[in-house]
Design a protein around this motif. Structure first.
Motif, PDB file in Angstrom:
ATOM      1  N   UNK A 166      -1.643  20.887  -6.356  1.00  0.00           N
ATOM      2  CA  UNK A 166      -2.891  20.013  -6.285  1.00  0.00           C
ATOM      3  C   UNK A 166      -2.833  18.777  -7.475  1.00  0.00           C
ATOM      4  N   UNK A 167      -1.486  18.476  -7.899  1.00  0.00           N
ATOM      5  CA  UNK A 167      -1.691  17.582  -8.890  1.00  0.00           C
ATOM      6  C   UNK A 167      -1.012  16.338  -8.583  1.00  0.00           C
ATOM      7  N   UNK A 168      -0.511  16.328  -7.302  1.00  0.00           N
ATOM      8  CA  UNK A 168       0.075  15.133  -6.902  1.00  0.00           C
ATOM      9  C   UNK A 168      -0.818  14.234  -5.942  1.00  0.00           C
ATOM     10  N   UNK A 169      -0.428  12.876  -5.577  1.00  0.00           N
ATOM     11  CA  UNK A 169      -1.431  12.096  -5.019  1.00  0.00           C
ATOM     12  C   UNK A 169      -0.598  11.250  -3.904  1.00  0.00           C
ATOM     13  N   UNK A 170      -1.148  11.212  -2.841  1.00  0.00           N
ATOM     14  CA  UNK A 170      -0.665  10.201  -1.699  1.00  0.00           C
ATOM     15  C   UNK A 170      -1.781   9.331  -1.472  1.00  0.00           C
ATOM     16  N   UNK A 171      -1.333   8.351  -1.027  1.00  0.00           N
ATOM     17  CA  UNK A 171      -2.073   6.770  -0.982  1.00  0.00           C
ATOM     18  C   UNK A 171      -1.630   6.113   0.357  1.00  0.00           C
ATOM     19  N   UNK A 172      -2.579   5.474   0.953  1.00  0.00           N
ATOM     20  CA  UNK A 172      -2.057   4.658   2.191  1.00  0.00           C
ATOM     21  C   UNK A 172      -2.815   3.470   1.911  1.00  0.00           C
ATOM     22  N   UNK A 173      -2.119   2.040   1.833  1.00  0.00           N
ATOM     23  CA  UNK A 173      -2.670   0.955   1.843  1.00  0.00           C
ATOM     24  C   UNK A 173      -2.211   0.169   3.006  1.00  0.00           C
ATOM     25  N   UNK A 174      -2.675   0.388   4.293  1.00  0.00           N
ATOM     26  CA  UNK A 174      -2.434  -0.325   5.461  1.00  0.00           C
ATOM     27  C   UNK A 174      -3.124  -1.812   5.304  1.00  0.00           C
ATOM     28  N   UNK A 175      -2.581  -2.821   5.535  1.00  0.00           N
ATOM     29  CA  UNK A 175      -3.020  -4.144   5.577  1.00  0.00           C
ATOM     30  C   UNK A 175      -3.012  -4.671   7.056  1.00  0.00           C
ATOM     31  N   UNK A 176      -3.720  -4.925   7.899  1.00  0.00           N
ATOM     32  CA  UNK A 176      -3.468  -5.731   8.967  1.00  0.00           C
ATOM     33  C   UNK A 176      -4.119  -6.998   9.045  1.00  0.00           C
ATOM     34  N   UNK A 177      -3.397  -7.825   9.437  1.00  0.00           N
ATOM     35  CA  UNK A 177      -3.909  -9.304   9.641  1.00  0.00           C
ATOM     36  C   UNK A 177      -3.584 -10.006  11.222  1.00  0.00           C
ATOM     37  N   UNK A 178      -4.664 -10.068  11.992  1.00  0.00           N
ATOM     38  CA  UNK A 178      -4.457 -10.283  13.253  1.00  0.00           C
ATOM     39  C   UNK A 178      -5.153 -11.844  13.574  1.00  0.00           C
ATOM     40  N   UNK A 179      -4.221 -12.687  13.669  1.00  0.00           N
ATOM     41  CA  UNK A 179      -4.715 -13.912  14.353  1.00  0.00           C
ATOM     42  C   UNK A 179      -4.494 -14.386  15.683  1.00  0.00           C
ATOM     43  N   UNK A 180      -4.094 -13.434  16.369  1.00  0.00           N
ATOM     44  CA  UNK A 180      -3.877 -13.807  17.997  1.00  0.00           C
ATOM     45  C   UNK A 180      -4.773 -12.442  18.614  1.00  0.00           C
ATOM     46  N   UNK A 181      -5.469 -12.942  19.370  1.00  0.00           N
ATOM     47  CA  UNK A 181      -6.334 -11.798  20.228  1.00  0.00           C
ATOM     48  C   UNK A 181      -5.537 -10.945  21.151  1.00  0.00           C
ATOM     49  N   UNK A 182      -4.246 -11.401  21.670  1.00  0.00           N
ATOM     50  CA  UNK A 182      -3.591 -10.466  22.453  1.00  0.00           C
ATOM     51  C   UNK A 182      -2.843  -9.472  21.955  1.00  0.00           C
ATOM     52  N   UNK A 183      -2.700  -9.251  20.612  1.00  0.00           N
ATOM     53  CA  UNK A 183      -2.262  -8.570  19.732  1.00  0.00           C
ATOM     54  C   UNK A 183      -2.520  -6.861  20.200  1.00  0.00           C
ATOM     55  N   UNK A 184      -1.677  -5.944  20.258  1.00  0.00           N
ATOM     56  CA  UNK A 184      -2.065  -4.568  20.247  1.00  0.00           C
ATOM     57  C   UNK A 184      -1.605  -3.879  19.183  1.00  0.00           C
ATOM     58  N   UNK A 185      -2.601  -3.259  18.377  1.00  0.00           N
ATOM     59  CA  UNK A 185      -1.986  -2.709  17.094  1.00  0.00           C
ATOM     60  C   UNK A 185      -2.519  -1.201  17.249  1.00  0.00           C
ATOM     61  N   UNK A 186      -1.708  -0.316  16.701  1.00  0.00           N
ATOM     62  CA  UNK A 186      -2.193   0.844  16.603  1.00  0.00           C
ATOM     63  C   UNK A 186      -1.899   1.639  15.206  1.00  0.00           C
ATOM     64  N   UNK A 187      -2.638   2.461  14.524  1.00  0.00           N
ATOM     65  CA  UNK A 187      -2.250   2.825  13.362  1.00  0.00           C
ATOM     66  C   UNK A 187      -2.821   4.574  13.223  1.00  0.00           C
TER      67      UNK A 187
END
Ligand SMILES: Nc1ncnc2c1ncn2[C@@H]1O[C@H](COP(=O)(O)OP(=O)(O)OP(=O)(O)O)[C@@H](O)[C@H]1O
Ligand SMILES: [Mg+2]
Lengths: 482, 250
Positions: A399-420
């Motif tokens: 219980x004393x440890x930590x997990x963190x997730x920082x996903x950054x997603x920058x999409x500048x094209x509409x045809x992109x397919x992103x799954x997270x």
């Protein structure tokens, strides 16, 4: 996924205990502490470098002086005192060796304890090993048979002498000297590392492997690796490291640049096991690494890493998917225990059309450690039909440890397919009891569960490496029960 | 082999086992039946060493040795095996890898070397044939996505591999189709010898047609309230548990 089968069984049963935590006494030569233009010049001189190299280093040094350490990462530590580090350390001038008999017996013993007896490797594993001990390569094997295919695999210091045109052409093109604080520092003072060039259309017949070690107390390590895969070539590169236990922070700031030209493929695998500090969090290696790959048309780069060591890890192997149809992959296991802190992940920069990237990140946290995943997926306006799949799984122990997730997603094209996808789980009492009931004690049960959790990444490593990595996971989590 | 005397155990301050006695000798098959919530799985877990329970009195001995001092893995090393009512999933760990680890850890505890891979492979082949298990199945993650029946069959496969002295099968028959039931029961019978013993926990008489028990016990409200031979199971199937309740009141 869990492709462990009866066939693997035989393989695995052969493997031996992994040993670690030792210290080699090899006479070494160390510069006085501190960094200045004079020191940079001295390093360059020591290595007999051409003027362009000295100038390149000096330029990096001047930029570095104006830069500040990055502070955005989710890690907390006492900043290294850069003027109290010795920037060069080499085993005392060694003559070139022709056979193993001439190698320092103590060094050989070290290799044995690392489980990489050259002897054995030469015969069995089909691995050419370029061993970097304390910043200077002291042994290179298999050079000849690689040479027949036109493959260059040598310490970068030698490559600067023997292939200056290649080094000059590619060094710093993926990671400019000004890229970040640690990359600039590395560019100014890097002592050695590896250079690898695979000619057009050549498939490297063996896994290339480098074992980095940190050895001299208080000596920063600044490795520089440059891998160039020319058009249509293929190479699998292994990087592994262990360090002796010690009670002093050691700074490590490596730079790895990969260039995959059209239709080329590079697999870069790392097992990292530097001293993480003791149970109270004292000592341990600071690992600030910049790794980046450039992928041209139809090229593929795959980063696989198993990170169990270091007090602080700051590391984001990245892919610039410049060419159309290029592919970037990142498979990572990061284990933190006791007081370790890791902030690691990847950047996938999609520039070309139909570029694809896959990110599989497995974080395992135990003790009082903090484990962060930080990933950037960037789709540029020109990157039509880009695709990314990201999966970030965290496993917590206690219980004393930590997990963190920082996903950054920058999409500048509409045809992109992103799954997270992201999951967080805990090792359950029921799982442990089930294992116990079958005669598996809790420590071993945890190792088993952790290995299962990490399978997708482990499966991506070359076999011998995977076995070693598995043992490492086990060792890293020893005593984390309760 | 197993001797339990006056066992009282509770969980979260709730008394579940209320003075239970049971003796199982080598070579015997015992069936334990009883209504839901009677404490059958609790008994199985306590024998296997799950530490969620508070044992307020009584003793459990295996071959004359007090079990209470032993960790669950040590009990396993001494030959105790529990086929779980609800087997857990361990993602990414194949059945082969799991059973290999279990066998080698048990050997290690006995001061033996790892089982040679060749021998292990041979054993895997034999036992999977005995239980008509497709070997592809053994490369899948342990219990992950297994059907109810597959999980149970896998438990018995593990039992076959580990060759325990005392096997406790907690509702291994639930979830098995008719053919699978026959195959599993057949497997259990093949593994039976004069040196080991089996405790079968079940709700159904059908399993006992295949694995014929020497004794049938009724576990009711934390105690064994009735013991008989195989015919008792038939009687229970026909009449349910009410008559036992009534007998108890008298
Ligand atoms: N953690 C717990 N907290 C409270 N009560 C519990 C706990 N675990 C089990 N029990 C209770 O203990 C009693 C006995 O449960 P057990 O699982 O042993 O029954 P069983 O005889 O195996 O029943 P079934 O035939 O349904 O499998 C039940 O009333 C159950 O609700
Ligand atoms: Mg039950």
């Amino acid at each position: 996924m869990s492709k462990y089968t009866e066939d693997d069984l035989e393989q695995e049963l052969k493997t031996k205990e992994y040993k670690y935590g030792f210290y080699t006494e090899i006479e070494s030569e160390t510069f006085a502490k501190g960094l200045s233009e004079e020191v940079v010049i001295a390093i360059s001189k020591k290595k007999n470098e051409p003027d362009w190299m000295t100038d390149w280093r000096l330029e990096a040094y001047r930029v570095w002086k104006t830069m500040k350490e990055p502070e955005w990462a989710n890690v907390h530590y006492e900043k290294p005192k850069f003027q109290e580090i010795a920037y060069y350390s080499a085993p005392k001038a060694k003559p070139k060796l022709n056979s193993l008999d001439e190698v320092d017996p103590e060094l050989l013993d070290t290799f044995k304890r690392l489980g990489i007896s050259l002897d054995e490797q030469k015969k069995l594993a089909n691995v050419a090993v370029d061993i970097v001990i304390d910043s200077v390569s002291v042994a290179t094997t298999f050079k000849k048979s690689l040479g027949e295919k036109g493959i260059i695999f040598m310490p970068i210091s030698e490559a600067i002498q023997e292939h200056p045109e290649l080094v000059r052409k590619y060094l710093g093109t993926v990671i400019p000297t000004t890229d970040n604080f640690y990359a600039a520092l590395n560019s100014a003072v890097f002592s050695d590392g590896s250079f690898c060039y695979i000619p057009k259309g050549v498939r490297c017949p063996m896994e290339l492997s480098t074992y980095f070690r940190i050895n001299e107390g208080g000596t920063g390590q600044f490795e520089r690796t440059l891998v160039v895969a020319d058009k249509g070539s293929y190479v699998s590169y292994l990087e592994g490291c262990t360090a002796p236990s010690r009670d002093e922070n050691q700074l490590h700031a490596a730079v790895v640049e990969l260039i995959a030209m059209d239709d080329a493929e590079i697999k870069y695998s790392t097992v990292q096991n530097w001293y993480p500090g003791n149970k109270e969090g004292k000592g341990g290696v600071y690992n600030f690494v910049t790794k980046r790959a450039l992928c041209e048309t139809n090229a593929k780069v795959s980063w696989t890493q198993v990170e169990t060591g270091s007090a602080i890890t700051w590391k984001y192997p990245s892919c610039i998917l410049k060419g159309n149809n290029s592919v970037g992959e990142f498979y990572s296991i990061a284990v933190t225990n006791n007081h370790q802190q890791a902030d690691t992940g990847t950047k996938m920069i999609h520039l070309g059309k139909n570029t694809r990237s896959t990110i599989i990140s497995k974080g395992i946290s135990a003790g009082k450690s903090q484990n962060s995943y930080r990933g950037l997926v960037q789709i540029s306006p020109r990157a039509e039909n880009a695709r990314n799949f990201s999966q970030c799984d965290s496993l917590l122990m206690g219980n004393d440890c930590g997990a963190h997730t920082f996903p950054y997603i920058e999409v500048k094209n509409k045809t992109a397919q992103i799954e997270h996808e992201a999951t967080t789980s805990k090792i359950g009492e029921e799982q442990l009891f089930y294992c116990n009931q079958r005669g598996i004690d809790t420590e071993k049960a945890i190792a088993l569960i952790v290995n299962g959790f990490s399978k997708e990444v482990l499966n991506n490593l070359p076999m011998e490496f995977a076995v070693e990595a598995q043992k490492l996971l086990e060792i890293s989590l020893e005593g984390s029960v309760g | 082999m197993l001797k339990i005397e006056n066992l009282q155990a509770s969980i979260d301050n709730k008394l579940i086992l209320k003075g239970l006695n049971l003796e199982v000798k080598a070579g015997e098959v015992h069936a334990i039946m009883g209504p839901n919530g009677a404490g059958k799985s609790t008994l199985a877990n306590i024998i296997a060493g799950k530490d969620d329970y508070e044992i307020s009195s009584g003793t459990i001995e295996l071959n004359g040795e007090d079990l209470s001092e032993l960790a669950p893995e040590e009990r396993a090393h001494n030959g105790v095996f529990l086929s779980f009512q609800y087997p857990v999933e361990i993602p990414g760990v194949s059945v082969t890898n799991f059973i290999k680890t279990a066998i080698n850890q048990t050997r290690k505890a006995k001061g033996l070397e790892d089982m040679p891979a060749k021998e292990m492979l041979k054993m895997i082949r034999e036992k999977s044939e005995l239980l008509e298990i497709d070997r592809k199945f053994l490369s899948r993650s342990l219990n992950e996505g297994f059907s109810g029946g597959e999980k149970k069959r896998n438990e018995i496969f593990q039992m076959a591999m580990l060759e325990p002295k005392l096997a406790i099968l907690d509702e291994t028959d639930s979830g098995l189709d008719i053919d699978a039931l026959r195959i599993v029961a057949n497997g259990v019978n093949k593994l039976k010898s004069k040196d080991n013993a089996v405790i079968v926990i079940t709700h159904y008489q059908r399993l006992l047609e295949y694995i014929v028990p020497d004794f049938v016990h009724v576990l009711y409200d934390g105690k064994i309230v009735k013991t008989g031979d195989a015919s008792l199971a038939l009687e229970l199937e026909a009449k349910g548990y009410d008559w036992i309740k009534e007998e108890l009141v008298q």
